[in-house]
Design an enzyme around this catalytic site. Structure first.
Site, PDB file in Angstrom:
ATOM      1  N   THR A 262      22.013 -20.660  -1.265  1.00  0.00           N
ATOM      2  CA  THR A 262      21.680 -22.087  -1.412  1.00  0.00           C
ATOM      3  C   THR A 262      22.946 -22.818  -1.890  1.00  0.00           C
ATOM      4  O   THR A 262      23.917 -22.171  -2.290  1.00  0.00           O
ATOM      5  CB  THR A 262      20.580 -22.306  -2.477  1.00  0.00           C
ATOM      6  OG1 THR A 262      21.131 -21.988  -3.759  1.00  0.00           O
ATOM      7  CG2 THR A 262      19.344 -21.467  -2.218  1.00  0.00           C
TER       8      THR A 262
ATOM      9  N   LYS B 262      15.821 -18.737 -18.263  1.00  0.00           N
ATOM     10  CA  LYS B 262      14.942 -18.067 -17.299  1.00  0.00           C
ATOM     11  C   LYS B 262      14.031 -17.030 -17.977  1.00  0.00           C
ATOM     12  O   LYS B 262      12.917 -16.800 -17.529  1.00  0.00           O
ATOM     13  CB  LYS B 262      15.769 -17.447 -16.168  1.00  0.00           C
ATOM     14  CG  LYS B 262      16.519 -18.482 -15.307  1.00  0.00           C
ATOM     15  CD  LYS B 262      15.571 -19.483 -14.649  1.00  0.00           C
ATOM     16  CE  LYS B 262      16.278 -20.412 -13.675  1.00  0.00           C
ATOM     17  NZ  LYS B 262      15.358 -21.369 -13.027  1.00  0.00           N
TER      18      LYS B 262
ATOM     19  N   ASP C  59      13.678 -37.123 -12.350  1.00  0.00           N
ATOM     20  CA  ASP C  59      14.498 -36.291 -13.233  1.00  0.00           C
ATOM     21  C   ASP C  59      13.528 -35.551 -14.150  1.00  0.00           C
ATOM     22  O   ASP C  59      12.815 -36.179 -14.949  1.00  0.00           O
ATOM     23  CB  ASP C  59      15.445 -37.196 -14.038  1.00  0.00           C
ATOM     24  CG  ASP C  59      16.321 -36.414 -15.001  1.00  0.00           C
ATOM     25  OD1 ASP C  59      15.990 -35.265 -15.344  1.00  0.00           O
ATOM     26  OD2 ASP C  59      17.351 -36.980 -15.427  1.00  0.00           O
ATOM     27  N   VAL C  60      13.503 -34.216 -14.050  1.00  0.00           N
ATOM     28  CA  VAL C  60      12.481 -33.448 -14.777  1.00  0.00           C
ATOM     29  C   VAL C  60      12.659 -33.488 -16.291  1.00  0.00           C
ATOM     30  O   VAL C  60      11.780 -33.047 -17.028  1.00  0.00           O
ATOM     31  CB  VAL C  60      12.426 -31.967 -14.311  1.00  0.00           C
ATOM     32  CG1 VAL C  60      11.994 -31.871 -12.861  1.00  0.00           C
ATOM     33  CG2 VAL C  60      13.745 -31.237 -14.556  1.00  0.00           C
TER      34      VAL C  60
ATOM     35  N   THR D 203      24.276 -21.374  -5.273  1.00  0.00           N
ATOM     36  CA  THR D 203      25.086 -20.158  -5.295  1.00  0.00           C
ATOM     37  C   THR D 203      26.397 -20.365  -4.548  1.00  0.00           C
ATOM     38  O   THR D 203      27.387 -19.710  -4.851  1.00  0.00           O
ATOM     39  CB  THR D 203      24.313 -18.947  -4.736  1.00  0.00           C
ATOM     40  OG1 THR D 203      23.640 -19.350  -3.543  1.00  0.00           O
ATOM     41  CG2 THR D 203      23.320 -18.407  -5.727  1.00  0.00           C
TER      42      THR D 203
ATOM     43  N   ARG E  81      17.017 -30.190  -1.778  1.00  0.00           N
ATOM     44  CA  ARG E  81      17.913 -29.251  -1.086  1.00  0.00           C
ATOM     45  C   ARG E  81      17.566 -27.829  -1.533  1.00  0.00           C
ATOM     46  O   ARG E  81      16.699 -27.612  -2.378  1.00  0.00           O
ATOM     47  CB  ARG E  81      19.369 -29.576  -1.404  1.00  0.00           C
ATOM     48  CG  ARG E  81      19.767 -29.189  -2.809  1.00  0.00           C
ATOM     49  CD  ARG E  81      21.249 -29.400  -3.095  1.00  0.00           C
ATOM     50  NE  ARG E  81      21.618 -28.673  -4.300  1.00  0.00           N
ATOM     51  CZ  ARG E  81      22.738 -28.852  -4.977  1.00  0.00           C
ATOM     52  NH1 ARG E  81      23.601 -29.758  -4.566  1.00  0.00           N
ATOM     53  NH2 ARG E  81      23.006 -28.145  -6.043  1.00  0.00           N
TER      54      ARG E  81
ATOM     55  N   ASN F  64      10.524 -26.076  -9.714  1.00  0.00           N
ATOM     56  CA  ASN F  64      11.670 -25.442  -9.041  1.00  0.00           C
ATOM     57  C   ASN F  64      13.015 -25.956  -9.529  1.00  0.00           C
ATOM     58  O   ASN F  64      14.010 -25.231  -9.480  1.00  0.00           O
ATOM     59  CB  ASN F  64      11.535 -25.672  -7.527  1.00  0.00           C
ATOM     60  CG  ASN F  64      12.818 -25.377  -6.788  1.00  0.00           C
ATOM     61  OD1 ASN F  64      13.172 -24.216  -6.554  1.00  0.00           O
ATOM     62  ND2 ASN F  64      13.550 -26.434  -6.411  1.00  0.00           N
TER      63      ASN F  64
ATOM     64  N   ASP G  40      13.533 -35.302  -7.030  1.00  0.00           N
ATOM     65  CA  ASP G  40      14.881 -34.782  -7.268  1.00  0.00           C
ATOM     66  C   ASP G  40      15.691 -35.906  -7.886  1.00  0.00           C
ATOM     67  O   ASP G  40      15.209 -37.039  -8.034  1.00  0.00           O
ATOM     68  CB  ASP G  40      15.525 -34.301  -5.953  1.00  0.00           C
ATOM     69  CG  ASP G  40      16.546 -33.182  -6.178  1.00  0.00           C
ATOM     70  OD1 ASP G  40      17.584 -33.444  -6.825  1.00  0.00           O
ATOM     71  OD2 ASP G  40      16.313 -32.050  -5.721  1.00  0.00           O
TER      72      ASP G  40
ATOM     73  N   TYR H  97      21.796 -19.826 -18.995  1.00  0.00           N
ATOM     74  CA  TYR H  97      20.925 -19.722 -17.807  1.00  0.00           C
ATOM     75  C   TYR H  97      19.896 -18.599 -18.003  1.00  0.00           C
ATOM     76  O   TYR H  97      18.702 -18.799 -17.785  1.00  0.00           O
ATOM     77  CB  TYR H  97      21.781 -19.474 -16.570  1.00  0.00           C
ATOM     78  CG  TYR H  97      21.019 -19.494 -15.263  1.00  0.00           C
ATOM     79  CD1 TYR H  97      20.650 -20.700 -14.673  1.00  0.00           C
ATOM     80  CD2 TYR H  97      20.680 -18.319 -14.614  1.00  0.00           C
ATOM     81  CE1 TYR H  97      19.961 -20.730 -13.464  1.00  0.00           C
ATOM     82  CE2 TYR H  97      20.003 -18.332 -13.412  1.00  0.00           C
ATOM     83  CZ  TYR H  97      19.651 -19.537 -12.833  1.00  0.00           C
ATOM     84  OH  TYR H  97      18.965 -19.555 -11.634  1.00  0.00           O
TER      85      TYR H  97
HETATM   86  N1  NAD Z   1      19.970 -19.534  -5.562  1.00  0.00           N
HETATM   87  C1  NAD Z   1      19.720 -18.459  -6.289  1.00  0.00           C
HETATM   88  O1  NAD Z   1      20.323 -17.398  -6.083  1.00  0.00           O
HETATM   89  C2  NAD Z   1      18.670 -18.500  -7.369  1.00  0.00           C
HETATM   90  C3  NAD Z   1      18.272 -17.280  -7.917  1.00  0.00           C
HETATM   91  C4  NAD Z   1      17.289 -17.280  -8.878  1.00  0.00           C
HETATM   92  C5  NAD Z   1      16.686 -18.453  -9.272  1.00  0.00           C
HETATM   93  N2  NAD Z   1      17.090 -19.629  -8.729  1.00  0.00           N
HETATM   94  C6  NAD Z   1      16.397 -20.839  -9.165  1.00  0.00           C
HETATM   95  O2  NAD Z   1      15.743 -21.427  -8.061  1.00  0.00           O
HETATM   96  C7  NAD Z   1      15.652 -22.847  -8.252  1.00  0.00           C
HETATM   97  C8  NAD Z   1      16.246 -23.564  -7.063  1.00  0.00           C
HETATM   98  O3  NAD Z   1      17.622 -23.214  -6.975  1.00  0.00           O
HETATM   99  P1  NAD Z   1      18.536 -23.424  -5.679  1.00  0.00           P
HETATM  100  O4  NAD Z   1      19.324 -22.196  -5.528  1.00  0.00           O
HETATM  101  O5  NAD Z   1      17.733 -23.964  -4.556  1.00  0.00           O
HETATM  102  O6  NAD Z   1      19.542 -24.534  -6.273  1.00  0.00           O
HETATM  103  P2  NAD Z   1      20.032 -25.960  -5.734  1.00  0.00           P
HETATM  104  O7  NAD Z   1      21.078 -26.391  -6.695  1.00  0.00           O
HETATM  105  O8  NAD Z   1      20.396 -25.846  -4.303  1.00  0.00           O
HETATM  106  O9  NAD Z   1      18.734 -26.827  -5.884  1.00  0.00           O
HETATM  107  C9  NAD Z   1      18.253 -27.231  -7.147  1.00  0.00           C
HETATM  108  C10 NAD Z   1      17.727 -28.630  -7.033  1.00  0.00           C
HETATM  109  O10 NAD Z   1      17.307 -29.065  -8.339  1.00  0.00           O
HETATM  110  C11 NAD Z   1      17.750 -30.394  -8.495  1.00  0.00           C
HETATM  111  N3  NAD Z   1      17.875 -30.775  -9.901  1.00  0.00           N
HETATM  112  C12 NAD Z   1      18.859 -30.453 -10.775  1.00  0.00           C
HETATM  113  N4  NAD Z   1      18.645 -31.069 -11.949  1.00  0.00           N
HETATM  114  C13 NAD Z   1      17.503 -31.795 -11.815  1.00  0.00           C
HETATM  115  C14 NAD Z   1      16.752 -32.629 -12.681  1.00  0.00           C
HETATM  116  N5  NAD Z   1      17.151 -32.879 -13.936  1.00  0.00           N
HETATM  117  N6  NAD Z   1      15.607 -33.175 -12.213  1.00  0.00           N
HETATM  118  C15 NAD Z   1      15.202 -32.938 -10.939  1.00  0.00           C
HETATM  119  N7  NAD Z   1      15.881 -32.184 -10.071  1.00  0.00           N
HETATM  120  C16 NAD Z   1      17.009 -31.598 -10.513  1.00  0.00           C
HETATM  121  C17 NAD Z   1      19.099 -30.434  -7.770  1.00  0.00           C
HETATM  122  O11 NAD Z   1      19.511 -31.764  -7.511  1.00  0.00           O
HETATM  123  C18 NAD Z   1      18.811 -29.615  -6.537  1.00  0.00           C
HETATM  124  O12 NAD Z   1      18.297 -30.394  -5.490  1.00  0.00           O
HETATM  125  C19 NAD Z   1      16.369 -23.129  -9.571  1.00  0.00           C
HETATM  126  O13 NAD Z   1      15.432 -23.177 -10.613  1.00  0.00           O
HETATM  127  C20 NAD Z   1      17.270 -21.920  -9.742  1.00  0.00           C
HETATM  128  O14 NAD Z   1      17.609 -21.690 -11.074  1.00  0.00           O
HETATM  129  C21 NAD Z   1      18.075 -19.686  -7.787  1.00  0.00           C
END
Ligand code: NAD
Length: 252
Positions: A190, A159, A63-64, A193, A19, A90, A40, A155
């Site tokens: 997403t 990062k 699971d990472v 957020t 997702r 990601n 995922d 967090y």
């Molecule tokens: N959305 C934002 O504003 C934003 C901003 C900066 C960075 N990010 C980063 O971008 C990346 C994606 O974020 P997003 O906004 O799409 O979030 P999201 O929560 O929509 O997607 C993250 C995905 O990672 C998966 N996940 C969580 N734990 C996991 C694990 N242990 N093993 C495998 N998968 C796992 C979740 O199930 C989910 O599908 C993340 O690293 C997040 O920190 C997001």
């Protein structure tokens, strides 16, 4: 003339691809000619996306934080598509908690997914990338890799850590033709957020940015595709910020 995809012939592994931004990376990678294994912990969403995208895409439960899942995911790329050229780290989690209210378990969970997960990915994927003659690793950090925020101690620490990991891995793996870079999204719309619940008035905050709105996942994917592709052949250890100008300064 038929246009050639920017990732034609490449095989990629994307974590957290069920997702949000990860799913957008998976879709775009396939559209750009790559074959993609993505993982995922959300199996239902992952399987649905894989079914939608067809034979150039394969979902694995991954699971990472688990070394054995990493080994299986890299093996899946090699079994299904014969090689591995690109890793996108990601997967990530975010929990808003002030330090005073945060447990050690919360802190550790965030560091384990966001940092140990990416480190394990580099460790496990590097031999496969090397066997393919080189490749590209893209680590998804954040603007929180440059600045802190109340409620985001773990967090932001995770990062920031990804930047150090990226640069160290770039130096270790350069001789094998493996490039390692980081991408730093700002506020992207997403599920993460949507449910983050920071208490910040998002509309006012985003209206004050030089590009006064939320970002869309596809706008981040463009940077990931570039770094994964041969167009980025001289980029390693670098940081691509996709934040609508958030890091330019304060909003006064
Ligand atoms: N959305 C934002 O504003 C934003 C901003 C900066 C960075 N990010 C980063 O971008 C990346 C994606 O974020 P997003 O906004 O799409 O979030 P999201 O929560 O929509 O997607 C993250 C995905 O990672 C998966 N996940 C969580 N734990 C996991 C694990 N242990 N093993 C495998 N998968 C796992 C979740 O199930 C989910 O599908 C993340 O690293 C997040 O920190 C997001």
């Amino acid at each position: 003339m038929e246009s050639v995809g920017r990732l034609e012939g490449k095989v990629a592994l994307v974590t957290g691809g069920a997702r949000g931004m990860g799913a957008e990376h998976v879709r775009r990678f396939v559209a750009e000619g790559a074959r993609v294994v993505f993982g995922d912990v959300l199996d239902e969403e992952g399987k649905q996306l894989a079914a939608e995208l067809g034979a150039d895409c394969h979902y694995v439960h991954h699971d990472v934080t688990r070394e054995s899942d990493w080994a299986a995911a890299v093996a899946a790329a090699q079994t299904y598509y014969g090689r591995l050229d690109v890793l996108v780290n990601n997967a990530g989690i975010l929990r808003f908690r002030r330090i005073a209210d945060m447990s050690v378990e919360d802190f550790t969970a965030i560091m384990t997914v966001n940092v140990t997960g990416a480190w394990l990915g580099i460790k496990t994927a590097a031999p496969a990338l090397n066997a393919a003659g080189g490749g590209s690793i893209v680590n998804i950090s954040s603007v929180e890799g440059f600045i802190g925020a109340a409620g985001l101690s773990a967090y932001a620490a995770s990062k920031f850590a990804l930047r150090g990991l990226t640069k160290s891995a770039a130096r270790e793996l350069g001789a094998d033709g493996i490039r390692v870079n980081s991408v730093h999204p700002g506020g992207i719309a997403t599920p993460m957020t949507a449910s983050a619940g920071s208490g910040v008035d998002g509309n006012t905050f985003f209206a004050a940015l030089p590009i006064p709105r939320w970002g869309q996942p596809a706008e981040v994917t463009e940077a990931v595709v570039f770094l994964a592709s041969d167009a980025a052949s001289y980029c390693t250890g670098t940081e691509v910020v996709v934040d609508g100008g958030m890091l330019t300064g304060a909003g006064y």
